[in-house]
Design a protein around this motif. Structure first.
Motif, PDB file in Angstrom:
ATOM      1  N   GLU A  54       0.832  -1.203   0.000  1.00 55.21           N
ATOM      2  CA  GLU A  54       0.000   0.000   0.000  1.00 55.21           C
ATOM      3  C   GLU A  54       0.871   1.260   0.000  1.00 55.21           C
ATOM      4  N   LEU A  55       2.083   1.147   0.542  1.00 49.90           N
ATOM      5  CA  LEU A  55       2.963   2.289   0.742  1.00 49.90           C
ATOM      6  C   LEU A  55       4.241   2.118  -0.084  1.00 49.90           C
ATOM      7  N   SER A  56       4.082   1.973  -1.383  1.00 47.14           N
ATOM      8  CA  SER A  56       5.234   1.687  -2.240  1.00 47.14           C
ATOM      9  C   SER A  56       6.277   2.801  -2.199  1.00 47.14           C
ATOM     10  N   TYR A  57       5.842   4.044  -1.925  1.00 47.85           N
ATOM     11  CA  TYR A  57       6.786   5.162  -1.818  1.00 47.85           C
ATOM     12  C   TYR A  57       7.082   5.519  -0.365  1.00 47.85           C
ATOM     13  N   GLY A  58       6.632   4.681   0.548  1.00 45.95           N
ATOM     14  CA  GLY A  58       6.854   4.929   1.961  1.00 45.95           C
ATOM     15  C   GLY A  58       5.650   5.576   2.619  1.00 45.95           C
ATOM     16  N   GLY A  59       5.629   5.523   3.937  1.00 44.91           N
ATOM     17  CA  GLY A  59       4.534   6.134   4.677  1.00 44.91           C
ATOM     18  C   GLY A  59       4.442   5.585   6.083  1.00 44.91           C
ATOM     19  N   TRP A  60       3.485   6.111   6.840  1.00 50.39           N
ATOM     20  CA  TRP A  60       3.286   5.694   8.235  1.00 50.39           C
ATOM     21  C   TRP A  60       2.484   4.404   8.281  1.00 50.39           C
TER      22      TRP A  60
ATOM     23  N   ILE B  49       7.155  15.596   6.486  1.00 53.42           N
ATOM     24  CA  ILE B  49       6.250  14.513   6.109  1.00 53.42           C
ATOM     25  C   ILE B  49       4.990  14.628   6.964  1.00 53.42           C
ATOM     26  N   PRO B  50       3.816  14.768   6.350  1.00 53.18           N
ATOM     27  CA  PRO B  50       2.597  14.973   7.135  1.00 53.18           C
ATOM     28  C   PRO B  50       2.268  13.768   8.012  1.00 53.18           C
ATOM     29  N   SER B  51       1.731  14.049   9.188  1.00 50.83           N
ATOM     30  CA  SER B  51       1.291  12.962  10.087  1.00 50.83           C
ATOM     31  C   SER B  51      -0.105  12.522   9.666  1.00 50.83           C
ATOM     32  N   ASN B  52      -0.167  11.838   8.523  1.00 50.47           N
ATOM     33  CA  ASN B  52      -1.454  11.488   7.916  1.00 50.47           C
ATOM     34  C   ASN B  52      -1.723   9.992   7.931  1.00 50.47           C
ATOM     35  N   PHE B  53      -1.257   9.318   8.986  1.00 54.07           N
ATOM     36  CA  PHE B  53      -1.536   7.884   9.106  1.00 54.07           C
ATOM     37  C   PHE B  53      -3.040   7.642   9.075  1.00 54.07           C
ATOM     38  N   THR B  54      -3.435   6.637   8.317  1.00 52.94           N
ATOM     39  CA  THR B  54      -4.848   6.264   8.203  1.00 52.94           C
ATOM     40  C   THR B  54      -4.978   4.748   8.255  1.00 52.94           C
ATOM     41  N   LYS B  55      -5.903   4.268   9.048  1.00 51.47           N
ATOM     42  CA  LYS B  55      -6.174   2.826   9.068  1.00 51.47           C
ATOM     43  C   LYS B  55      -6.938   2.452   7.803  1.00 51.47           C
ATOM     44  N   THR B  56      -6.495   1.399   7.158  1.00 51.45           N
ATOM     45  CA  THR B  56      -7.183   0.925   5.958  1.00 51.45           C
ATOM     46  C   THR B  56      -7.879  -0.407   6.169  1.00 51.45           C
ATOM     47  N   VAL B  57      -7.612  -1.056   7.309  1.00 54.08           N
ATOM     48  CA  VAL B  57      -8.303  -2.309   7.648  1.00 54.08           C
ATOM     49  C   VAL B  57      -8.626  -2.285   9.137  1.00 54.08           C
ATOM     50  N   LEU B  58      -9.520  -3.156   9.551  1.00 54.62           N
ATOM     51  CA  LEU B  58      -9.811  -3.296  10.969  1.00 54.62           C
ATOM     52  C   LEU B  58      -8.665  -4.042  11.645  1.00 54.62           C
ATOM     53  N   PRO B  59      -8.154  -3.531  12.752  1.00 57.08           N
ATOM     54  CA  PRO B  59      -7.051  -4.216  13.434  1.00 57.08           C
ATOM     55  C   PRO B  59      -7.523  -5.462  14.164  1.00 57.08           C
ATOM     56  N   TYR B  60      -6.584  -6.289  14.475  1.00 53.43           N
ATOM     57  CA  TYR B  60      -6.841  -7.516  15.231  1.00 53.43           C
ATOM     58  C   TYR B  60      -7.459  -7.196  16.585  1.00 53.43           C
ATOM     59  N   ASP B  61      -8.457  -7.975  16.954  1.00 51.59           N
ATOM     60  CA  ASP B  61      -9.116  -7.837  18.255  1.00 51.59           C
ATOM     61  C   ASP B  61      -9.000  -9.179  18.973  1.00 51.59           C
ATOM     62  N   PRO B  62      -8.184  -9.267  20.025  1.00 49.60           N
ATOM     63  CA  PRO B  62      -7.999 -10.562  20.711  1.00 49.60           C
ATOM     64  C   PRO B  62      -9.296 -11.151  21.229  1.00 49.60           C
ATOM     65  N   SER B  63     -10.290 -10.322  21.503  1.00 50.29           N
ATOM     66  CA  SER B  63     -11.549 -10.832  22.061  1.00 50.29           C
ATOM     67  C   SER B  63     -12.441 -11.470  21.004  1.00 50.29           C
ATOM     68  N   THR B  64     -12.244 -11.094  19.735  1.00 54.09           N
ATOM     69  CA  THR B  64     -13.037 -11.663  18.642  1.00 54.09           C
ATOM     70  C   THR B  64     -12.135 -11.995  17.459  1.00 54.09           C
TER      71      THR B  64
END
Length: 543
Positions: A93-99, A336-351
């Motif tokens: 997703e970050l071929s040119y780099g990123g957060w 470099i802008p602090s523009n981190f964005t989640k693109t998927v739901l993170p792991y949830d140990p409870s589910t």
């Protein structure tokens, strides 16, 4: 400025940050930057695990997901490159780099950035000649071939890096530049890794592409990992016309395990008037713009333009005008802008979702950078090509890499008289090695506790200079064993149980060795591999 350098991470972020905190407290210092030399494993959820080339039984979540979800924040600005055990769908997703998470920055397939005036570059992946001349064609869901080829270095990235003219302070690669082992204590290396002797003596160990970059860039410092051993060297470069002689201080480190030499603190001076934030490098961005039309997302072989009368342009070095154009497009702000964005739901140990499919999304960070500079989003383009090409013959793809009709590699190697493929870096099976180390650790009472463990001295490095300076790499002492914070996650079932790693041709200890893993005189018996094995479904764990 104190900089921590880490070898192979293998997802152990909690342990690494805890070790650095221990060093800071013990030594009375403050580490401002962490550099990680690959196998970072930025795994966000169970789907990402299926995009990582590791044995199925070792697909555990580790601790990165906590930093991605926001449960934790990296206490130190962290910069990393990719290795050969990565969640490739995430990094693509970050071929040119990123957060990849707040305060954790990926350099991309290749990249150069600046921090407090220090210029840091890197090349992700490992070298394999049969994929070197291809484009970045891989796209999820990966087949057994593309699961591995996705992290193989491509010549377009090396070509871009060879357009750099301004000095580089630090460069990172996962595998070693070929031949660097001749510029350090080679016998000490072979004492630790006896099975590397043939490759060292035949000069077939390591990456010829990285060696080419080492000669061109001549950075002040070069850090690597991959071979799971600490090794230091000083590379003296031939003097260029009208230039002072230069030398590169090379250091490779081990993987993150207790009592292993996986971390080193270095001391570099900040440059007066430099910014306190991570910045884009204008020369590198200008190179990306100039070479954008050369990029491809197909598997067809390609050679970079040369001054041979066949190419209208072969020199893509940057003019002052091109530099100013980039700065103008960024409105004069290189931060470099602090523009981190989640693109998927993170792991949830409870589910947990053990059968989650790999996800693939365009990353807003890449979209924004491409729109600003007029670059091609390689991941999105590869996805479009994949969608229009229809079902793929995965068996043909795997066999195709070794058809006799393929054009020769840019780095031909004489294999006469050898029984293995010299493009393969043959190392210990790191997965069995880890089991052995942990098994030994749990049964050993003589190891010191964290309270009285000796910690490494810092490696004080002078400011980058044009003249040669001697290398100083003091020996590391035992690192403390940080607390294990990896959650107990049930292992995912193998995607292809018929080809589980347990039945693969991987490097194994013999039964006699298994009974004496703690012995310092044990010699591992290595099974050499050749190209024929590549035509089978094999986990490439020992790359």
């Amino acid at each position: 400025m104190k900089i921590a350098v880490e070898g192979c991470c293998h997802g152990e972020l909690d342990k690494i940050y805890e070790t650095i905190a221990h060093l800071e407290k013990k030594e009375g210092v403050k580490v401002e930057l962490l550099l990680c030399c690959g196998d970072f494993q930025a795994v966000r959820n169970e789907g990402d695990l299926r995009c990582m080339a590791v044995p199925a039984k070792y697909r555990t979540m580790q601790t990165f997901y906590k930093y991605y979800s926001g449960e934790k924040k990296a206490p130190i600005l962290t910069i990393f490159i990719g290795g050969n055990h990565e969640a490739s769908n995430h990094l693509q997703e970050l071929s040119y780099g990123g957060w990849v998470a707040p305060n954790i920055y990926y350099l991309g397939y290749a990249g150069v950035i600046r921090y407090k005036g220090i210029r840091i570059g890197g090349l992700s992946g490992i070298f394999k000649s049969h994929d070197y001349r291809k484009g970045h064609h891989e796209f999820p869901p990966y087949n057994p071939g593309t699961l591995r080829s996705v992290y193989h270095v491509r010549n377009i990235e090396v070509f871009k890096l060879k357009q750099i003219c301004m000095p580089i302070d630090i460069f990172m690669s996962h595998d070693w530049p070929r031949g660097i082992y001749h510029h350090g204590t080679t016998e000490e290396l072979l004492r630790k890794k006896k099975f590397l002797r043939h490759e060292v003596e035949s000069n077939s160990l390591g990456s010829p592409a990285a060696a080419e970059l080492l000669e061109h860039l001549q950075p002040s410092y070069w850090f690597s990992a991959h071979l799971h051993v600490k090794f230091a060297a000083l590379k003296q470069h031939p003097t260029k016309p009208n230039a002072a002689p230069r030398a590169t201080k090379f250091l490779s480190l081990d993987k993150c395990l207790p009592y292993r030499e996986f971390l080193q603190i270095v001391d570099l001076p900040e440059r007066a008037g430099s910014s306190n934030v991570l910045e884009y490098d204008p020369e590198w961005l200008a190179i990306l713009k100039l070479t954008n039309e050369l990029q491809r997302t197909t598997s067809h072989p390609w050679n970079p333009p040369e001054n041979n009368g066949l190419h209208e342009r072969w020199d893509f070095t940057v003019s002052e005008e091109a530099l100013m154009k980039v700065v103008e497009q960024l409105n004069g702000d290189l931060a470099i802008p602090s523009n981190f964005t989640k693109t998927v739901l993170p792991y949830d140990p409870s589910t947990p979702h053990f059968h989650a499919a790999p996800s693939y999304h365009a990353n807003p960070q890449t979209t924004e950078l491409c729109a600003t500079l007029g670059l091609t989003d390689l991941y999105t383009q590869a996805g479009q090509v994949s969608a229009t090409s229809g079902p793929r013959d995965t068996h043909a793809e795997e066999e195709g890499d070794f058809q006799s009709g393929d054009e020769p590699s840019e780095y031909p190697t004489d294999v006469s008289g050898t029984s293995f493929n010299p493009d393969e870096i043959t190392i210990e099976d790191e997965w069995d090695e880890e089991e052995g180390e942990e098994g030994t650790e749990s049964s050993t009472d003589s190891k010191p506790s964290i309270g009285n463990t000796h910690t490494p001295k810092t490696m004080v490095l002078p400011p980058p200079k044009s003249q040669v300076s001697p290398i100083f790499m003091p020996p590391l002492r035992d690192l403390p064993p940080p607390s294990h914070s990896t959650p107990a996650v049930p292992r995912l079932p193998s995607c292809d149980s018929d080809n589980d790693i347990d039945g693969e041709r991987i490097l194994k200890r013999t039964s006699e060795e298994a009974g004496d893993r703690g012995s310092q005189t044990t010699t591992l018996q290595i099974k050499r591999r050749n190209q024929i094995i590549y035509a089978t479904v094999e986990d490439d764990c020992d790359e």
